[in-house]
Scaffold this motif. Structure first.
Motif, PDB file in Angstrom:
ATOM      1  N   GLY A   1      42.944  57.690  57.863  1.00  0.00           N
ATOM      2  CA  GLY A   1      44.382  58.355  58.949  1.00  0.00           C
ATOM      3  C   GLY A   1      44.866  59.950  59.442  1.00  0.00           C
ATOM      4  N   GLY A   2      45.560  59.448  60.328  1.00  0.00           N
ATOM      5  CA  GLY A   2      45.542  60.884  61.137  1.00  0.00           C
ATOM      6  C   GLY A   2      44.584  61.090  61.928  1.00  0.00           C
ATOM      7  N   GLY A   3      43.785  59.823  62.597  1.00  0.00           N
ATOM      8  CA  GLY A   3      42.502  60.176  63.008  1.00  0.00           C
ATOM      9  C   GLY A   3      43.073  60.669  65.262  1.00  0.00           C
ATOM     10  N   GLY A   4      44.024  60.095  64.831  1.00  0.00           N
ATOM     11  CA  GLY A   4      44.703  60.090  66.692  1.00  0.00           C
ATOM     12  C   GLY A   4      44.471  58.927  67.080  1.00  0.00           C
ATOM     13  N   ARG A   5      44.591  57.626  66.005  1.00  0.00           N
ATOM     14  CA  ARG A   5      44.108  55.937  66.714  1.00  0.00           C
ATOM     15  C   ARG A   5      46.052  56.224  68.002  1.00  0.00           C
ATOM     16  NH1 ARG A   5      44.924  53.808  61.636  1.00  0.00           N
ATOM     17  NH2 ARG A   5      45.240  55.768  61.632  1.00  0.00           N
ATOM     18  N   SER A   6      46.879  56.202  67.551  1.00  0.00           N
ATOM     19  CA  SER A   6      48.277  55.749  67.188  1.00  0.00           C
ATOM     20  C   SER A   6      48.717  56.188  68.835  1.00  0.00           C
ATOM     21  CB  SER A   6      49.049  55.826  66.843  1.00  0.00           C
ATOM     22  OG  SER A   6      49.625  54.974  65.555  1.00  0.00           O
ATOM     23  N   LEU A   7      48.448  57.285  69.090  1.00  0.00           N
ATOM     24  CA  LEU A   7      48.680  58.234  69.582  1.00  0.00           C
ATOM     25  C   LEU A   7      47.377  58.286  70.874  1.00  0.00           C
ATOM     26  CD1 LEU A   7      50.637  60.364  71.398  1.00  0.00           C
ATOM     27  CD2 LEU A   7      49.716  62.232  70.252  1.00  0.00           C
ATOM     28  N   THR A   8      46.893  58.207  70.912  1.00  0.00           N
ATOM     29  CA  THR A   8      45.774  57.589  71.673  1.00  0.00           C
ATOM     30  C   THR A   8      45.626  56.226  72.393  1.00  0.00           C
ATOM     31  OG1 THR A   8      43.735  59.081  71.015  1.00  0.00           O
ATOM     32  CG2 THR A   8      43.552  57.048  72.506  1.00  0.00           C
TER      33      THR A   8
ATOM     34  N   ALA B   1      38.939  61.265  68.082  1.00  0.00           N
ATOM     35  CA  ALA B   1      37.442  62.153  67.588  1.00  0.00           C
ATOM     36  C   ALA B   1      38.407  64.047  67.672  1.00  0.00           C
ATOM     37  CB  ALA B   1      36.323  63.069  67.915  1.00  0.00           C
ATOM     38  N   ARG B   2      39.371  64.091  66.560  1.00  0.00           N
ATOM     39  CA  ARG B   2      40.210  65.546  66.407  1.00  0.00           C
ATOM     40  C   ARG B   2      38.840  66.177  66.726  1.00  0.00           C
ATOM     41  NH1 ARG B   2      44.929  65.224  63.255  1.00  0.00           N
ATOM     42  NH2 ARG B   2      45.571  66.896  64.709  1.00  0.00           N
ATOM     43  N   ALA B   3      40.057  68.084  66.647  1.00  0.00           N
ATOM     44  CA  ALA B   3      38.877  69.134  66.246  1.00  0.00           C
ATOM     45  C   ALA B   3      37.841  69.558  64.628  1.00  0.00           C
ATOM     46  CB  ALA B   3      39.486  70.474  66.578  1.00  0.00           C
TER      47      ALA B   3
ATOM     48  N   THR C   1      37.972  62.238  72.979  1.00  0.00           N
ATOM     49  CA  THR C   1      37.748  63.370  72.284  1.00  0.00           C
ATOM     50  C   THR C   1      39.343  64.436  72.330  1.00  0.00           C
ATOM     51  OG1 THR C   1      36.690  64.316  73.946  1.00  0.00           O
ATOM     52  CG2 THR C   1      35.529  63.309  72.774  1.00  0.00           C
ATOM     53  N   ILE C   2      40.280  64.390  71.385  1.00  0.00           N
ATOM     54  CA  ILE C   2      41.127  65.435  71.033  1.00  0.00           C
ATOM     55  C   ILE C   2      41.236  66.778  70.939  1.00  0.00           C
ATOM     56  CG2 ILE C   2      43.230  64.985  70.226  1.00  0.00           C
ATOM     57  CD1 ILE C   2      43.281  62.249  70.011  1.00  0.00           C
ATOM     58  N   VAL C   3      41.256  67.868  71.652  1.00  0.00           N
ATOM     59  CA  VAL C   3      41.355  69.140  72.105  1.00  0.00           C
ATOM     60  C   VAL C   3      41.501  70.025  72.504  1.00  0.00           C
ATOM     61  CG1 VAL C   3      38.421  69.052  72.428  1.00  0.00           C
ATOM     62  CG2 VAL C   3      39.251  70.774  70.399  1.00  0.00           C
TER      63      VAL C   3
ATOM     64  N   GLU D   1      37.819  62.691  77.513  1.00  0.00           N
ATOM     65  CA  GLU D   1      38.880  62.606  76.923  1.00  0.00           C
ATOM     66  C   GLU D   1      39.928  62.971  77.178  1.00  0.00           C
ATOM     67  OE1 GLU D   1      38.807  65.975  79.267  1.00  0.00           O
ATOM     68  OE2 GLU D   1      36.973  66.924  79.120  1.00  0.00           O
ATOM     69  N   VAL D   2      40.869  62.831  76.249  1.00  0.00           N
ATOM     70  CA  VAL D   2      42.091  62.145  75.783  1.00  0.00           C
ATOM     71  C   VAL D   2      42.929  63.772  76.025  1.00  0.00           C
ATOM     72  CG1 VAL D   2      43.848  61.377  74.032  1.00  0.00           C
ATOM     73  CG2 VAL D   2      42.126  61.176  73.772  1.00  0.00           C
ATOM     74  N   PRO D   3      43.615  63.333  77.041  1.00  0.00           N
ATOM     75  CA  PRO D   3      44.560  64.313  77.413  1.00  0.00           C
ATOM     76  C   PRO D   3      45.305  64.759  76.267  1.00  0.00           C
ATOM     77  CG  PRO D   3      45.567  62.590  78.637  1.00  0.00           C
ATOM     78  CD  PRO D   3      44.436  61.830  77.513  1.00  0.00           C
ATOM     79  N   PHE D   4      45.124  66.039  76.619  1.00  0.00           N
ATOM     80  CA  PHE D   4      45.806  67.068  74.056  1.00  0.00           C
ATOM     81  C   PHE D   4      47.370  67.532  74.883  1.00  0.00           C
ATOM     82  CE2 PHE D   4      46.060  70.522  71.746  1.00  0.00           C
ATOM     83  CZ  PHE D   4      45.585  69.948  70.802  1.00  0.00           C
ATOM     84  N   LEU D   5      47.981  67.173  74.188  1.00  0.00           N
ATOM     85  CA  LEU D   5      49.590  67.760  74.080  1.00  0.00           C
ATOM     86  C   LEU D   5      49.132  68.603  73.152  1.00  0.00           C
ATOM     87  CD1 LEU D   5      50.885  63.887  73.729  1.00  0.00           C
ATOM     88  CD2 LEU D   5      49.878  65.234  75.960  1.00  0.00           C
ATOM     89  N   ASP D   6      50.854  69.326  73.604  1.00  0.00           N
ATOM     90  CA  ASP D   6      50.985  70.256  72.870  1.00  0.00           C
ATOM     91  C   ASP D   6      51.935  70.048  72.490  1.00  0.00           C
ATOM     92  OD1 ASP D   6      52.991  70.645  74.411  1.00  0.00           O
ATOM     93  OD2 ASP D   6      52.265  72.758  75.666  1.00  0.00           O
TER      94      ASP D   6
HETATM   95  N1  LIG Z   1      46.520  63.795  72.606  1.00  0.00           N
HETATM   96  C1  LIG Z   1      46.645  64.141  70.986  1.00  0.00           C
HETATM   97  N2  LIG Z   1      47.217  65.934  71.240  1.00  0.00           N
HETATM   98  C2  LIG Z   1      47.413  67.041  71.269  1.00  0.00           C
HETATM   99  N3  LIG Z   1      47.505  66.221  69.630  1.00  0.00           N
HETATM  100  C3  LIG Z   1      47.295  64.655  68.684  1.00  0.00           C
HETATM  101  C4  LIG Z   1      47.050  64.047  70.376  1.00  0.00           C
HETATM  102  N4  LIG Z   1      46.208  62.749  69.208  1.00  0.00           N
HETATM  103  C5  LIG Z   1      47.019  62.531  68.269  1.00  0.00           C
HETATM  104  N5  LIG Z   1      47.576  64.632  67.706  1.00  0.00           N
HETATM  105  C6  LIG Z   1      47.117  64.833  66.745  1.00  0.00           C
HETATM  106  O1  LIG Z   1      47.059  64.109  65.480  1.00  0.00           O
HETATM  107  C7  LIG Z   1      47.810  63.253  64.885  1.00  0.00           C
HETATM  108  C8  LIG Z   1      47.771  62.418  63.891  1.00  0.00           C
HETATM  109  O2  LIG Z   1      47.403  61.282  65.035  1.00  0.00           O
HETATM  110  P1  LIG Z   1      48.085  59.635  65.258  1.00  0.00           P
HETATM  111  O3  LIG Z   1      47.400  59.125  66.658  1.00  0.00           O
HETATM  112  O4  LIG Z   1      49.537  59.084  64.507  1.00  0.00           O
HETATM  113  O5  LIG Z   1      46.905  59.282  64.341  1.00  0.00           O
HETATM  114  P2  LIG Z   1      46.445  58.026  63.406  1.00  0.00           P
HETATM  115  O6  LIG Z   1      47.317  56.599  63.970  1.00  0.00           O
HETATM  116  O7  LIG Z   1      45.155  57.252  63.296  1.00  0.00           O
HETATM  117  O8  LIG Z   1      46.985  58.467  62.165  1.00  0.00           O
HETATM  118  C9  LIG Z   1      49.449  63.590  65.720  1.00  0.00           C
HETATM  119  O9  LIG Z   1      50.665  63.874  64.876  1.00  0.00           O
HETATM  120  C10 LIG Z   1      48.709  64.776  66.216  1.00  0.00           C
HETATM  121  O10 LIG Z   1      48.932  66.139  66.023  1.00  0.00           O
END
Ligand SMILES: Nc1ncnc2c1ncn2[C@@H]1O[C@H](COP(=O)(O)OP(=O)(O)O)[C@@H](O)[C@H]1O
Ligand SMILES: [Mg+2]
Length: 259
Positions: free
Chosen positions: A13-20, A134-136, A168-170, A206-211
């Motif tokens: 969980g929290g690995g970046g799936r939903s945002l990616t 893959a996060r950082a 890659t998310i970094v 590379e996934v766009p990295f969002l601040d």
């Molecule tokens: N492309 C991104 N740029 C910056 N931060 C990201 C990115 N993708 C994920 N994150 C960080 O990772 C956290 C978890 O992402 P999320 O997509 O909700 O994971 P999952 O769906 O795998 O649980 C986000 O709340 C954010 O802080």
């Protein structure tokens, strides 16, 4: 063209799936492809709300991963695994839903849940690609490598060839370090290059990295998706994924030719 299914998979969980998945779906949508984003849910999921879906200008749907088949307790572990990996109920329902929403040429991005049955053989067999975020941190890279190894193992065992990429998310400043760590870990878990015949860099995208401030606005400001930089990044991400996927298939074909 036929329906394209993009699986975004991860075992943590929290690995970046939903945002990616959202960034990819938006990139495809900007390329004028009929696109839907499907979030896979499962029995017992605590939160059923994904805040991103409130602003994302792409059709979003939910689809439940069916409960596992109730099998006789004396069934051998091997047979049980085979039955679960051939379970096509989710992917069949996914295709039906996608057909109704975007038609046979549609693009379907699936935000899979972190259940080991989510990316089973039946679901991967129908997919155009599997993206594993893959996060950082080293721990998160390790999760991505394990998810990658598992997906490739299932594919090899079931004779499926589907591009499997690590997203890659970094921030830019951490990219070189991350790819070094990722490369080492991929090599360590696959010393004979059975899962990954080519170089680790070839499967990374590379996934766009969002601040932080962009992340905040994604949740409540629809207009953020009109931001030209974000739009360009998402479009480029979708294009790069397709290019990498083709290269992946070439890499497998070359490896086959070497045998
Ligand atoms: N492309 C991104 N740029 C910056 N931060 C990201 C990115 N993708 C994920 N994150 C960080 O990772 C956290 C978890 O992402 P999320 O997509 O909700 O994971 P999952 O769906 O795998 O649980 C986000 O709340 C954010 O802080
Ligand atoms: Mg999620």
């Amino acid at each position: 063209m036929t329906m394209q299914i993009y699986l975004v998979a991860g075992l943590n969980g929290g690995g970046g799936r939903s945002l990616t998945a959202a960034l990819l779906a938006y990139g495809l949508h900007l390329q004028d492809r009929p696109t839907i984003l499907v979030r896979q849910t499962y029995h017992g999921l605590l939160s059923t709300i994904e805040p991103l879906e409130a602003t994302l200008p792409v059709t979003c749907c939910e689809l439940m991963l069916p409960a596992p088949y109730a099998l006789p307790s004396d069934l051998s572990a091997g047979l049980a695994t085979m039955i679960h990996s051939a379970d096509a109920r989710f992917v069949t329902a996914l295709r039906e839903m996608a057909m109704a929403e975007v038609g046979k040429d549609g693009h379907v991005v699936v935000d899979l849940c972190c259940n080991e049955r989510a990316a089973n053989a039946a679901t991967m067999r129908d997919a155009s690609m599997v993206l594993i975020p893959a996060r950082a941190s080293v721990l998160e890279i390790d999760w991505a490598v394990r998810t990658f190894a598992r997906a490739r193992d299932v594919q090899r065992y079931r004779d499926i060839a589907v591009p499997t990429l690590i997203a890659t998310i970094v921030p830019d400043s951490g990219r070189t370090h991350q790819i070094d760590v990722l490369g080492r870990m991929l090599r360590d878990c696959d010393p004979h290059r059975e899962l990954l015949p080519g170089e680790p860099r070839e499967v990374a995208i590379e996934v766009p990295f969002l601040d932080e401030s962009t992340l905040m606005t994604l949740f409540d400001e629809r207009s953020i998706w009109q931001n030209p930089l974000l739009s360009a990044q998402c479009r480029a991400f979708a294009t790069a994924a397709a290019v990498r996927a083709d290269a992946f298939m070439l890499m497998l074909a070359e490896d086959d030719g070497d045998l």
